[in-house]
Write an enzyme that holds these catalytic residues in place. Sequence first.
Site, PDB file in Angstrom:
ATOM      1  N   ASP A 174       0.816  -1.221   0.000  1.00 32.82           N
ATOM      2  CA  ASP A 174       0.000   0.000   0.000  1.00 32.82           C
ATOM      3  C   ASP A 174       0.849   1.270   0.000  1.00 32.82           C
ATOM      4  O   ASP A 174       1.946   1.284   0.551  1.00 32.82           O
ATOM      5  CB  ASP A 174      -0.899  -0.029   1.247  1.00 32.82           C
ATOM      6  CG  ASP A 174      -2.002   1.015   1.170  1.00 32.82           C
ATOM      7  OD1 ASP A 174      -2.308   1.489   0.056  1.00 32.82           O
ATOM      8  OD2 ASP A 174      -2.562   1.348   2.230  1.00 32.82           O
ATOM      9  N   ASN A 185     -10.755  -3.144  -6.158  1.00 35.40           N
ATOM     10  CA  ASN A 185      -9.930  -2.205  -6.937  1.00 35.40           C
ATOM     11  C   ASN A 185     -10.498  -1.880  -8.328  1.00 35.40           C
ATOM     12  O   ASN A 185     -10.047  -0.939  -8.978  1.00 35.40           O
ATOM     13  CB  ASN A 185      -8.485  -2.719  -7.077  1.00 35.40           C
ATOM     14  CG  ASN A 185      -7.671  -2.585  -5.809  1.00 35.40           C
ATOM     15  OD1 ASN A 185      -6.711  -3.328  -5.588  1.00 35.40           O
ATOM     16  ND2 ASN A 185      -8.024  -1.643  -4.930  1.00 35.40           N
TER      17      ASN A 185
HETATM   18  C1  FPP Z   1      -2.127   0.053  -3.153  1.00 40.63           C
HETATM   19  O1  FPP Z   1      -1.641   1.373  -3.170  1.00 40.63           O
HETATM   20  C2  FPP Z   1      -1.605  -0.643  -4.316  1.00 40.63           C
HETATM   21  C3  FPP Z   1      -2.359  -1.284  -5.248  1.00 40.63           C
HETATM   22  C4  FPP Z   1      -3.830  -1.329  -5.209  1.00 40.63           C
HETATM   23  C5  FPP Z   1      -1.726  -1.932  -6.393  1.00 40.63           C
HETATM   24  C6  FPP Z   1      -0.516  -2.711  -6.038  1.00 40.63           C
HETATM   25  C7  FPP Z   1       0.120  -3.114  -7.284  1.00 40.63           C
HETATM   26  C8  FPP Z   1       1.433  -3.174  -7.496  1.00 40.63           C
HETATM   27  C9  FPP Z   1       2.465  -2.915  -6.475  1.00 40.63           C
HETATM   28  C10 FPP Z   1       1.921  -3.591  -8.830  1.00 40.63           C
HETATM   29  C11 FPP Z   1       1.504  -5.006  -9.032  1.00 40.63           C
HETATM   30  C12 FPP Z   1       2.358  -5.633  -9.932  1.00 40.63           C
HETATM   31  C13 FPP Z   1       2.796  -6.883  -9.858  1.00 40.63           C
HETATM   32  C14 FPP Z   1       3.749  -7.268 -10.875  1.00 40.63           C
HETATM   33  C15 FPP Z   1       2.402  -7.868  -8.829  1.00 40.63           C
HETATM   34  P1  FPP Z   1      -2.639   2.561  -3.419  1.00 40.63           P
HETATM   35  O2  FPP Z   1      -2.706   2.797  -4.881  1.00 40.63           O
HETATM   36  O3  FPP Z   1      -3.944   2.265  -2.789  1.00 40.63           O
HETATM   37  O4  FPP Z   1      -1.896   3.730  -2.721  1.00 40.63           O
HETATM   38  P2  FPP Z   1      -2.561   4.933  -1.908  1.00 40.63           P
HETATM   39  O5  FPP Z   1      -3.253   4.310  -0.719  1.00 40.63           O
HETATM   40  O6  FPP Z   1      -1.383   5.765  -1.528  1.00 40.63           O
HETATM   41  O7  FPP Z   1      -3.494   5.635  -2.845  1.00 40.63           O
END
Ligand code: FPP
Length: 242
Positions: free
Chosen positions: A26, A74
Amino acid sequence: MQLFGKKDKQQVPQEFLPRHVGIIMDGNGRWAKKRGLPRTAGHVTGAKVFRTIAKYCDRRGIEVLTVYAFSTENWKRPQAEVDSIMNLLRDYLKESLSDFKHENIRTRFIGDRSMLAEDIQALMAEAEEATAEKTGMTLNIAVNYGGRDEIVHAVRTLVADGVLAEAVTAEAVESRLYTAGQPEVDLILRPSGEFRLSNYLIWQSAYAEYVFMDVLWPDFTEKDLEEAFSEYARRNRRFGGV
Ligand code: FPP
């Protein structure tokens, strides 16, 4: 039990490490915002960090690592962001199909794949097949995964299997989860300063230890992971006993 303090350079010995680690990757969006970049840039860096941490966990002898790449919730994000995460997954799958040869990691995907693009589903199957015989860490990548969804799926399978009410046990449910046969989760790690489970591994983490860290996922390092391992090793796990 005091093992190693933060300043100690010594690593937690393998016997005190968690067998199964779950990570909620996250903070990608906030990391990007802080730099005036689009959220997708945070996911790009987050995907790189994921590769580094997965390989590190294997080197450290972790048996199972489960990462949350995309949740059932998501899909509510803007289409461009959903597409960018799917593209990162696609890139990772293509690239890792050759990289897998050099690693001893068994890759598995958990979640409902039926809603994913067909080429991604095919690449997932290919990756699972290519690594099925590996003997190192099992890496579960959760895509279109939700803990409630997983339990519903398990219950549907029980019904489809004709299991009678009196034969429904915790073991019967567990054997129908996506993680069937794997050890239950010992440590759930959530960077980014949020204190939530977000529908992640809700069955498997019933007795997990939780470590929340104030670092955004794209900044997460092997050192942060070692800190989490030290914190985990200091916990006194009783599993409801004394
Ligand atoms: C949460 O951060 C992250 C996600 C929903 C996506 C996670 C995906 C990756 C790290 C890439 C995946 C790729 C592979 C190859 C497995 P957020 O976007 O909710 O962050 P925020 O809370 O700061 O908005």
